[in-house]
Design a protein around this motif. Sequence first.
Motif, PDB file in Angstrom:
ATOM      1  N   THR A   1       0.859  -1.193   0.000  1.00 13.48           N
ATOM      2  CA  THR A   1       0.000   0.000   0.000  1.00 13.48           C
ATOM      3  C   THR A   1       0.892   1.238   0.000  1.00 13.48           C
ATOM      4  OG1 THR A   1      -0.084   0.099   2.414  1.00 13.48           O
ATOM      5  CG2 THR A   1      -1.757  -1.224   1.308  1.00 13.48           C
ATOM      6  N   ASP A   2       0.322   2.382  -0.387  1.00 12.13           N
ATOM      7  CA  ASP A   2       1.101   3.631  -0.419  1.00 12.13           C
ATOM      8  C   ASP A   2       1.458   4.108   0.974  1.00 12.13           C
ATOM      9  OD1 ASP A   2       0.891   3.577  -3.129  1.00 12.13           O
ATOM     10  OD2 ASP A   2      -0.729   5.073  -3.266  1.00 12.13           O
ATOM     11  N   ASP A   3       0.547   3.869   1.920  1.00 16.87           N
ATOM     12  CA  ASP A   3       0.747   4.415   3.265  1.00 16.87           C
ATOM     13  C   ASP A   3       1.067   3.357   4.312  1.00 16.87           C
ATOM     14  OD1 ASP A   3      -1.636   3.136   3.370  1.00 16.87           O
ATOM     15  OD2 ASP A   3      -2.825   4.854   4.043  1.00 16.87           O
ATOM     16  N   GLY A   4       1.271   2.124   3.887  1.00  8.24           N
ATOM     17  CA  GLY A   4       1.575   1.057   4.843  1.00  8.24           C
ATOM     18  C   GLY A   4       0.402   0.687   5.717  1.00  8.24           C
ATOM     19  N   GLY A   5      -0.835   0.995   5.263  1.00 12.04           N
ATOM     20  CA  GLY A   5      -2.031   0.722   6.050  1.00 12.04           C
ATOM     21  C   GLY A   5      -2.356  -0.762   6.141  1.00 12.04           C
ATOM     22  N   LEU A   6      -3.396  -1.035   6.931  1.00 13.31           N
ATOM     23  CA  LEU A   6      -3.785  -2.422   7.204  1.00 13.31           C
ATOM     24  C   LEU A   6      -4.405  -3.069   5.964  1.00 13.31           C
ATOM     25  CD1 LEU A   6      -4.187  -4.652   9.407  1.00 13.31           C
ATOM     26  CD2 LEU A   6      -6.461  -3.678   9.765  1.00 13.31           C
ATOM     27  N   VAL A   7      -3.971  -4.297   5.683  1.00 16.53           N
ATOM     28  CA  VAL A   7      -4.505  -5.076   4.577  1.00 16.53           C
ATOM     29  C   VAL A   7      -5.091  -6.373   5.132  1.00 16.53           C
ATOM     30  CG1 VAL A   7      -3.983  -6.284   2.414  1.00 16.53           C
ATOM     31  CG2 VAL A   7      -2.816  -4.137   2.965  1.00 16.53           C
ATOM     32  N   LEU A   8      -6.270  -6.729   4.653  1.00 14.85           N
ATOM     33  CA  LEU A   8      -6.882  -7.995   5.026  1.00 14.85           C
ATOM     34  C   LEU A   8      -6.772  -8.976   3.872  1.00 14.85           C
ATOM     35  CD1 LEU A   8     -10.154  -6.848   6.859  1.00 14.85           C
ATOM     36  CD2 LEU A   8      -8.008  -7.610   7.886  1.00 14.85           C
ATOM     37  N   TYR A   9      -6.632 -10.271   4.228  1.00 14.24           N
ATOM     38  CA  TYR A   9      -6.458 -11.303   3.205  1.00 14.24           C
ATOM     39  C   TYR A   9      -7.521 -12.389   3.360  1.00 14.24           C
ATOM     40  CZ  TYR A   9      -1.783  -9.230   2.889  1.00 14.24           C
ATOM     41  OH  TYR A   9      -0.726  -8.357   2.746  1.00 14.24           O
ATOM     42  N   GLU A  10      -8.010 -12.853   2.238  1.00 16.27           N
ATOM     43  CA  GLU A  10      -8.903 -14.003   2.178  1.00 16.27           C
ATOM     44  C   GLU A  10      -8.375 -14.968   1.133  1.00 16.27           C
ATOM     45  OE1 GLU A  10     -13.491 -12.973   2.906  1.00 16.27           O
ATOM     46  OE2 GLU A  10     -12.602 -11.830   1.259  1.00 16.27           O
TER      47      GLU A  10
END
Length: 372
Positions: free
Chosen positions: A66-75
């Motif tokens: 991400t551009d801002d290092g934000g939280l990513v969720l994975y499925e």
Amino acid sequence: MKKIIKLAGCLLLMAIIAASCKKDKMPLNLNLSPVGALATPNDNADVKLDPTGSASVLFKWDAASTDDGGLVLYEVAFDKQDGDFSKPVSKILSDGAGVQTQLTISHKELNKIANAAGIPSSSTGKLKWTVIASKGTNAKPASASRTLQLERPAGFAENPVDLYITGSATEGGTDLSKAVKLKKIEDGVFETYTSLKAGDYYLTDKNADGGKQYYIENGIIKEGSQTTSVSGDAKAYRLNFDFTSATTKSVEIQSIGLYMSAYGKEIGTLNYIGNGVFEAPKVAVEFYQFDWGRDERYKFILHTAAGLEYQGSTNPNNVAPAGQPASYFYLVPVTNAQWDNTYKFDPSADRKNVKVDVMLQPAAYTHKVTVL
């Protein structure tokens, strides 16, 4: 003038407060790139499923950016071999409530997914899988997918929670609300002591409309609306249905003997009267006289078409029944040892007649002795 100055001061204060309450409205950054390479399992990996054990499969992949290092969720998404993931058969959040770049999934869960994808039991088929990364409303699937070959065992992916037997061959007849409920021995395994007569029956997970239905074909449990036929005279049986292996067993229960240890023989016979109950309405009981006193120990012998089976107490040695909990009278399989795992008659039964009932019902396998 003072009023004007005071009013101006209030207006200025309100303006300052309003200005301080204003928040800088920054646009929400939802920019996201898909996950990188899929790591494990390898493409076309072969997994022989064992849903009854604790085995699992580990799925791993490279993180999305991400551009801002934000939280990513994975499925992890699963689809049929020819699917395009537009309508996956299953989606499961990754470990750590969706934040880790891996998913640990049990063979039991994979067996359910394989079933949903149309892979029959006792056969081999393929699933496709990929990883979907999301940030807010922005979700992006990986550019790559992999195939997993699964070998399913016999048995059902989803075991019924409850099980009933119904039909013209059963004690409850065709009235579904009167279907005979089976005892759940363990997950996916059910048992009942009941009678069957000429007619047909089927199994269901509900004693009301809308339940799943099962039938028996060549000793194998299958899902469907067909029925199983029974011929001959009415007889009492122990029926066992194992959905983990899709197999069934049945044995005729001819009678139950009341075995008194000191005599080393049966002193009465209990016959089947229905609803899982065997009864001897009147048995003469006389304790055996030893030098040290009178012996009152007993247990039971099941006479089956396959041979004798002994049923008795969970305790190797027992006390008198007065004041004991209900579990004192519970029945479990035991050995044919003359003195072990026996019960004791109440002292009032000596030189009296007793009525004996053995109740092999879903609530408990137990018995009752009534002094007449």
